[in-house]
Design a protein around this motif. Structure first.
Motif, mmCIF file in Angstrom:
data_model
loop_
_atom_site.group_PDB
_atom_site.id
_atom_site.type_symbol
_atom_site.label_atom_id
_atom_site.label_comp_id
_atom_site.label_asym_id
_atom_site.label_seq_id
_atom_site.Cartn_x
_atom_site.Cartn_y
_atom_site.Cartn_z
ATOM 1 N N PRO A 176 -2.538 21.676 23.489
ATOM 2 C CA PRO A 176 -2.221 20.257 23.368
ATOM 3 C C PRO A 176 -3.430 19.479 22.839
ATOM 4 O O PRO A 176 -4.567 19.805 23.168
ATOM 5 N N LEU A 177 -3.172 18.480 22.044
ATOM 6 C CA LEU A 177 -4.257 17.648 21.524
ATOM 7 C C LEU A 177 -4.303 16.343 22.312
ATOM 8 O O LEU A 177 -3.334 15.948 22.951
ATOM 9 N N VAL A 178 -5.426 15.666 22.206
ATOM 10 C CA VAL A 178 -5.644 14.467 22.998
ATOM 11 C C VAL A 178 -4.675 13.338 22.606
ATOM 12 O O VAL A 178 -4.356 12.461 23.396
ATOM 13 N N ASP A 179 -4.169 13.353 21.384
ATOM 14 C CA ASP A 179 -3.237 12.302 20.939
ATOM 15 C C ASP A 179 -1.801 12.577 21.384
ATOM 16 O O ASP A 179 -0.898 11.802 21.066
ATOM 17 N N GLY A 180 -1.551 13.683 22.088
ATOM 18 C CA GLY A 180 -0.202 14.015 22.520
ATOM 19 C C GLY A 180 0.490 15.019 21.621
ATOM 20 O O GLY A 180 1.590 15.480 21.926
ATOM 21 N N SER A 181 -0.126 15.374 20.528
ATOM 22 C CA SER A 181 0.455 16.402 19.669
ATOM 23 C C SER A 181 0.209 17.784 20.279
ATOM 24 O O SER A 181 -0.577 17.932 21.216
ATOM 25 N N LEU A 182 0.900 18.770 19.709
ATOM 26 C CA LEU A 182 0.794 20.124 20.237
ATOM 27 C C LEU A 182 0.645 21.086 19.072
ATOM 28 O O LEU A 182 1.323 20.958 18.048
ATOM 29 N N ILE A 183 -0.265 22.044 19.242
ATOM 30 C CA ILE A 183 -0.402 23.083 18.221
ATOM 31 C C ILE A 183 -0.092 24.426 18.869
ATOM 32 O O ILE A 183 -0.611 24.724 19.947
ATOM 33 N N ALA A 184 0.741 25.234 18.217
ATOM 34 C CA ALA A 184 0.909 26.622 18.640
ATOM 35 C C ALA A 184 0.272 27.484 17.566
ATOM 36 O O ALA A 184 0.647 27.403 16.391
ATOM 37 N N LEU A 185 -0.733 28.252 17.961
ATOM 38 C CA LEU A 185 -1.427 29.102 16.994
ATOM 39 C C LEU A 185 -0.857 30.502 17.044
ATOM 40 O O LEU A 185 -0.740 31.096 18.118
ATOM 41 N N ASN A 186 -0.528 31.033 15.895
ATOM 42 C CA ASN A 186 -0.050 32.407 15.811
ATOM 43 C C ASN A 186 -1.249 33.362 15.802
ATOM 44 O O ASN A 186 -2.401 32.924 15.840
ATOM 45 N N THR A 187 -0.938 34.648 15.710
ATOM 46 C CA THR A 187 -1.968 35.680 15.746
ATOM 47 C C THR A 187 -3.059 35.450 14.698
ATOM 48 O O THR A 187 -2.783 34.958 13.605
#
Lengths: 198, 335
Positions: free
Chosen positions: B139-150
């Protein structure tokens, strides 16, 4: 070729009791019940055609192997393959937990099991099965004794046989050895629980 | 459940009817012809007939000892029953273990994804890396979300006037919190992807970038060819060449969730050949699957665990009538 009676006897004694276990194993794949029925039926046909069935030392494992081969043949023939069907391959590994010779019931247990199958039939059906199979009356004699038509007797034979085959299809060798007396229902229930938890 | 499951099968019912009929007495000529043609029509008919006949004939054994049912006493049988149970337990335990191996170790709850969530939101500037086989949700501080793949590396910069992500390597999916004052821009090489209230995935490739839009719209362009900006709507994917800029967006094949199944530790196969599927699984594992070119290629479908190349290879080998050879860091499928 061997006589029909001998092979049927072999199937009855050494294959049928393993059907429940083999089906349970096939259910671990994502095959539908219809697919499994197809595989089981074809397996009986292949087994019935074996020229030297008496050489088979572990019929339960052999049955599973035949079913597995049929299943794989079907998958190989199909154009597109659903890979999850194979993810559970380990369960179909014959070396693991085969209903082996050690599980083979004693004659006494076998007969008790057959007796229970008959006992668990609906009353009218059970009486007809006892007259036919234990007393050795013909369907015609039974119809006379009960004052019903031969068609009625024949359809009761069908009905009972359907119920008995259902039992073979859904019960496990290990369980039925001892638990038939508690009724077939508990066996079925337990299997469901296992499927859900497994 | 299906109480009458097995014997609702029509072939079985027909077989049983023949067995009952034959037990009644000899068939007449017409019936005999009917019976033989039914038997010959399908191998399953023969099998079902043998099966029903075996069940019927087995009961004949009761005649030999009609007095048999003096039931063996329960006490004698208890030890047996105990052993039977433990056998089953072993099997169930084995099943559970296998299932756990397949599902993975970090299952959080039935609903939640098993991808671990970082404890603290990523602050203004940070770098995030996943190793081969690792999938991570940040999760990012602005409320966004990142899912990182392999095998992914990216940098995050959150400033007052912009939110910038630099995808150096790999693939990530972004769920962007709405914030009109701070545009959200992902940079992958020379390729820019600008979110307009959006969820989308970006995958860095050798000479360009793949973009898959799951919600809203993105704008994308290449710095090396920046007069051409493409707007890509949800449900579409696009390849943006470093040198030539965006190609034409196309509808994503199959359900869009399939392409993002990696977020849940799965890959979704939808007609890929064995080699294509192996290449996809290899992205997630240090142990690589190699496929001999002589092995039959057949389209595969289904959901598969990304971290279990061994099971995949064995399954694929059975399907293709091939064998699996395990070597150091390699699982080879050979004819």
């Amino acid at each position: 070729m061997h006589s029909d009676e001998t092979i049927t006897e072999w199937l009855a004694r050494y294959i049928l009791p393993h059907e429940g276990s083999v089906r349970a194993r096939l259910r671990r794949t994502d095959m539908t019940t219809d697919d499994i029925d197809d595989v089981i039926q074809e397996a009986y046909a292949r087994l019935a055609a074996l020229p030297d069935f008496k050489q088979i030392s572990n019929p339960g494992a052999y049955f599973l192997q035949v079913a597995r081969n049929i299943m794989f043949d079907q998958f190989r023939r199909s154009r597109i393959v659903r890979i999850e069907s194979f993810a559970e391959l380990e369960f179909l590994n014959v070396k693991q937990d085969v209903p082996d010779a050690e599980c083979q019931l004693s004659t006494r247990q076998e007969l008790k099991r057959l007796w229970n199958l008959v006992q668990n039939l609906p009353n009218r059906c059970r009486d007809i099965f006892i007259m036919r199979k234990i007393e050795g009356l013909s369907q015609k004699d039974i119809s006379k004794r009960l004052g019903v038509t031969e068609n009625t007797v024949e359809s009761q034979v069908q009905r009972g046989l359907r119920l008995i085959l259902k039992q073979w299809a859904t019960s496990h060798v290990e369980q039925d050895t001892n638990r038939q007396t508690r009724g077939p229902h508990s066996v079925r229930k337990r299997q469901q629980n296992e499927q859900e938890s497994g | 459940m299906s109480k009458n499951r097995a014997e609702h099968n029509p072939i079985s019912a027909a077989a049983i009817a023949w067995v009952a009929r034959l037990d009644r007495g000899p068939l007449n000529e017409k019936e005999h012809a009917e019976f033989t043609s039914w038997l010959d029509a399908d191998i399953r008919h023969q099998g079902a007939y043998y099966r029903a006949k075996a069940a019927w004939q087995s009961l004949g054994r009761l005649k030999i000892s009609p007095r048999l049912p003096t039931l063996p006493n329960e006490n004698n049988e208890e030890p047996d029953s105990g052993r039977g149970m433990s056998r089953r337990r072993v099997l169930i335990a084995a099943a559970a273990t296998a299932a756990a191996t397949i599902v993975g170790t970090a299952m959080i709850s039935p609903r939640a994804s098993r991808i671990p969530v970082a404890k603290d939101p990523v602050d203004r500037a940070d770098q995030i890396t996943t190793r081969v086989g690792e999938v991570s949700r940040v999760p990012l501080v602005d409320g966004s979300l990142i899912a990182l793949n392999t095998n992914t590396h990216l940098k995050v910069l959150i400033a007052d006037d912009r939110r910038a992500i630099f995808l150096d390597r790999g693939e990530a999916w972004f769920q962007v919190a709405k914030d009109a004052k701070r545009p959200f821009v992902v940079t992958a090489g020379p390729v820019y992807v600008k979110a307009l209230g959006t969820a989308f995935a970006v995958r860095r490739q050798p000479f360009g970038t793949d973009i898959l839009v799951t919600e809203g719209i993105v704008e994308t362009w290449s710095a090396e060819q920046n007069e051409h900006v493409s707007r890509v709507p949800a449900g579409s994917k696009i390849f943006v060449s470093d040198a030539l800029g965006p190609s034409r967006p196309v509808l994503a094949p199959g359900p869009i969730e399939n392409a993002l199944a990696w977020r849940n530790g799965k890959i979704a196969l939808d007609g890929e050949t064995l080699s294509e599927a192996a290449a996809e699984i290899n992205r997630y594992n240090v142990v690589k699957i190699t496929v001999d070119p002589r092995v039959t290629q057949k389209p595969l479908i289904g959901l598969f665990d990304i971290n279990d190349p061994g099971t995949f290879a064995r399954a694929a080998a059975v399907i293709s009538n091939a064998v699996v050879v395990e070597r150091p860091l390699e699982i080879h499928i050979s004819p």
